[in-house]
Design a protein around this motif. Structure first.
Motif, short mmCIF file in Angstrom:
data_model
loop_
_atom_site.label_atom_id
_atom_site.label_comp_id
_atom_site.label_asym_id
_atom_site.label_seq_id
_atom_site.Cartn_x
_atom_site.Cartn_y
_atom_site.Cartn_z
N ALA A 1 2.97 0.09 -10.38
CA ALA A 1 2.70 0.52 -9.18
C ALA A 1 1.64 1.37 -9.16
O ALA A 1 0.62 1.87 -8.26
N ILE A 2 1.57 2.46 -10.27
CA ILE A 2 0.85 3.48 -10.54
C ILE A 2 -0.68 3.14 -10.29
O ILE A 2 -1.61 3.44 -9.78
N VAL A 3 -0.68 2.08 -11.29
CA VAL A 3 -2.29 1.65 -11.57
C VAL A 3 -2.64 0.85 -10.40
O VAL A 3 -3.82 0.90 -10.08
N SER A 4 -1.84 0.15 -9.77
CA SER A 4 -2.24 -0.46 -8.86
C SER A 4 -3.06 0.44 -7.40
O SER A 4 -3.65 -0.02 -7.06
N ALA A 5 -2.47 1.71 -7.54
CA ALA A 5 -3.22 2.54 -6.52
C ALA A 5 -4.61 2.68 -6.92
O ALA A 5 -5.44 3.12 -6.02
N VAL A 6 -5.03 2.66 -8.16
CA VAL A 6 -6.41 2.80 -8.63
C VAL A 6 -7.23 1.61 -8.37
O VAL A 6 -8.31 1.59 -8.33
N THR A 7 -6.42 0.50 -8.96
CA THR A 7 -7.14 -0.92 -9.00
C THR A 7 -7.14 -1.58 -7.81
O THR A 7 -7.58 -2.91 -7.70
N ALA A 8 -6.43 -1.32 -6.80
CA ALA A 8 -5.82 -1.99 -5.48
C ALA A 8 -7.20 -2.50 -4.96
O ALA A 8 -8.14 -2.17 -4.60
N ASP A 9 -7.17 -4.07 -4.83
CA ASP A 9 -8.23 -4.62 -4.12
C ASP A 9 -9.71 -4.87 -5.04
O ASP A 9 -10.44 -5.31 -4.43
N ARG A 10 -9.71 -4.36 -6.25
CA ARG A 10 -10.66 -4.21 -6.71
C ARG A 10 -11.20 -5.68 -7.12
O ARG A 10 -12.39 -6.05 -7.06
N GLU B 1 0.81 -1.09 -0.01
CA GLU B 1 -0.02 0.02 0.11
C GLU B 1 0.94 1.17 0.01
O GLU B 1 0.55 2.25 -0.80
N ALA B 2 2.04 1.28 0.78
CA ALA B 2 2.96 2.60 0.84
C ALA B 2 3.44 2.62 -0.46
O ALA B 2 3.56 3.80 -1.03
N LEU B 3 3.76 1.55 -1.13
CA LEU B 3 4.32 1.83 -2.64
C LEU B 3 3.43 2.33 -3.68
O LEU B 3 3.90 3.15 -4.64
N ARG B 4 2.44 1.75 -3.50
CA ARG B 4 1.40 2.37 -4.80
C ARG B 4 0.92 3.67 -4.58
O ARG B 4 0.78 4.32 -5.36
N GLU B 5 0.84 3.83 -3.18
CA GLU B 5 0.39 5.37 -2.81
C GLU B 5 1.41 6.30 -2.97
O GLU B 5 1.22 7.52 -3.78
N ALA B 6 2.59 5.96 -2.74
CA ALA B 6 3.79 6.82 -3.32
C ALA B 6 3.96 7.20 -4.84
O ALA B 6 4.26 8.06 -5.28
N ALA B 7 3.92 5.74 -5.48
CA ALA B 7 3.67 5.73 -6.81
C ALA B 7 2.78 6.78 -7.51
O ALA B 7 3.14 7.91 -8.56
N VAL C 1 -19.94 -4.09 -12.94
CA VAL C 1 -20.23 -2.66 -13.04
C VAL C 1 -20.11 -1.85 -11.83
O VAL C 1 -19.73 -0.78 -11.95
N GLU C 2 -20.66 -2.44 -10.66
CA GLU C 2 -20.45 -1.41 -9.51
C GLU C 2 -18.92 -1.16 -9.08
O GLU C 2 -18.50 -0.06 -8.86
N GLN C 3 -17.95 -2.29 -9.16
CA GLN C 3 -16.74 -1.90 -8.81
C GLN C 3 -16.05 -1.04 -9.73
O GLN C 3 -14.97 -0.44 -9.54
N ALA D 1 -6.65 -9.04 -15.71
CA ALA D 1 -6.26 -10.45 -15.40
C ALA D 1 -6.45 -10.87 -14.05
O ALA D 1 -6.54 -11.77 -13.64
N GLY D 2 -6.29 -9.89 -13.09
CA GLY D 2 -6.25 -10.26 -11.66
C GLY D 2 -7.73 -10.58 -10.91
O GLY D 2 -7.98 -11.02 -10.10
N ILE D 3 -8.73 -10.30 -11.91
CA ILE D 3 -10.09 -10.67 -11.57
C ILE D 3 -10.32 -12.25 -11.62
O ILE D 3 -11.12 -12.75 -10.80
N GLU D 4 -9.64 -13.00 -12.46
CA GLU D 4 -9.72 -14.55 -12.50
C GLU D 4 -9.44 -15.20 -11.13
O GLU D 4 -10.74 -15.96 -10.82
N PRO D 5 -8.34 -15.24 -10.39
CA PRO D 5 -8.36 -15.98 -9.41
C PRO D 5 -9.34 -15.89 -8.27
O PRO D 5 -10.02 -16.99 -7.82
#
Length: 218
Positions: A62-71, A18-24, A97-99, A129-133
Motif C-alpha cells: 500500500a505504501i509503495v502504491s502511493a508512489v507507483t500509482a498508475d505509473r 486511492e484513499a488506502l494508499r494515501e493513508a498508508a 525513463v520519463e515516468q 511487474a505491473g508494467i507488463e499488462p
C-alpha cells in the motif's frame, strides 16, 4: 479505440484504493513504516481491514502504491501517444525513463522513505511487474495485432529490465554479501544516474523490438 469511462462501481473502487494508499503513505511518514498496522491504514481510510485486504496484500504494498500509482498505465499511454513513425524501441525507452524520473517533491520524499527498509524496497521492485499488462496491449496495437505473443514477451522483458535497473540504482550503502545474507536492511544510497541505468538496461531489447516491427510491415 476509445475506452469508455468507468462506471460508478469502478469509480468507487478507484476512490477506495486511492484513499488506502494515501493513508498508508501519510501514516508511514508520520510514524515510520514499522509503526503502521493494516488496521491503522484501514481506519484512516474509513474502511474495514477486510476491505483493505481486497486491495493490498501488505502495508508495504500500500505504501509503495502511493508512489507507483498508475505509473504502469502512464507508461503505456506515453507509448501510445508517440507518433506511429517513431521507432517502437525508442518510444518504450523514453516513456519508461520519463515516468520513472519525472517526479515531484512528494514522490521524492516517499522514495527516500522506501529506501530505508528491505520490505519496502522489495515491494517497490515487485511493482515493476505491473508494467507488463498495459504495455502488452499497447505493443500489440502497434504491431497491428499480428504479434500478441511477441508483444507479451517484449512487455515482460521491459518489466524485467526496469527491475534490474532499479536494483542496480538502489544499492545499499556498504553492501556486502555477508550483510545481504544476514538480512540487514541498511540505508540505501541511489547509485549513478537512473535515466542512464534505465536506458542501459533497455538497450539490449532494441533488436527484438526492431525485428517485431519489421515482421509486421507489409
Amino acid at each position: 479505440m476509445t475506452t469508455p469511462p468507468p462506471g460508478l462501481r469502478e469509480r468507487k473502487k478507484q476512490a477506495t484504493r486511492e484513499a488506502l494508499r494515501e493513508a498508508a503513505l501519510r501514516l508511514a511518514v508520520e510514524r515510520g513504516p514499522d509503526q503502521v498496522r493494516v488496521e491503522d491504514i484501514a481506519e484512516a481510510a474509513g474502511v474495514s481491514p477486510r476491505t483493505y485486504n481486497n486491495y493490498f496484500a501488505s502495508r508495504e504494498q500500500a505504501i509503495v502504491s502511493a508512489v507507483t500509482a498508475d505509473r504502469e498505465a502512464r507508461i503505456a499511454a506515453a507509448v501510445a501517444a508517440r507518433p506511429a513513425g517513431v521507432r517502437l524501441a525508442d518510444a518504450v525507452t523514453e516513456a519508461v525513463v520519463e515516468q520513472y524520473t519525472d517526479t515531484g517533491e512528494r514522490e521524492h520524499k516517499a522514495l527516500l522513505l522506501i529506501t530505508t527498509g528491505t520490505a519496502l524496497r522489495d515491494a517497490f521492485l515487485d511493482a515493476t511487474a505491473g508494467i507488463e499488462p498495459p504495455l502488452t496491449a499497447v505493443i500489440t496495437e502497434r504491431l497491428d495485432h499480428a504479434g500478441a505473443h511477441t508483444a507479451r514477451v517484449l512487455a515482460a522483458s521491459v518489466a524485467a529490465a526496469v527491475r534490474i535497473a532499479l536494483e542496480g540504482w538502489l544499492r545499499p550503502a556498504g553492501h556486502t554479501e555477508s550483510a545481504k545474507s544476514s538480512g540487514a536492511g541498511g540505508l540505501v544510497v541511489p547509485s549513478g544516474s537512473l535515466p542512464d541505468r534505465l536506458r542501459s538496461a533497455l538497450a539490449p531489447l532494441a533488436p527484438a523490438f526492431d525485428a517485431a516491427e519489421r515482421h509486421t510491415r507489409p
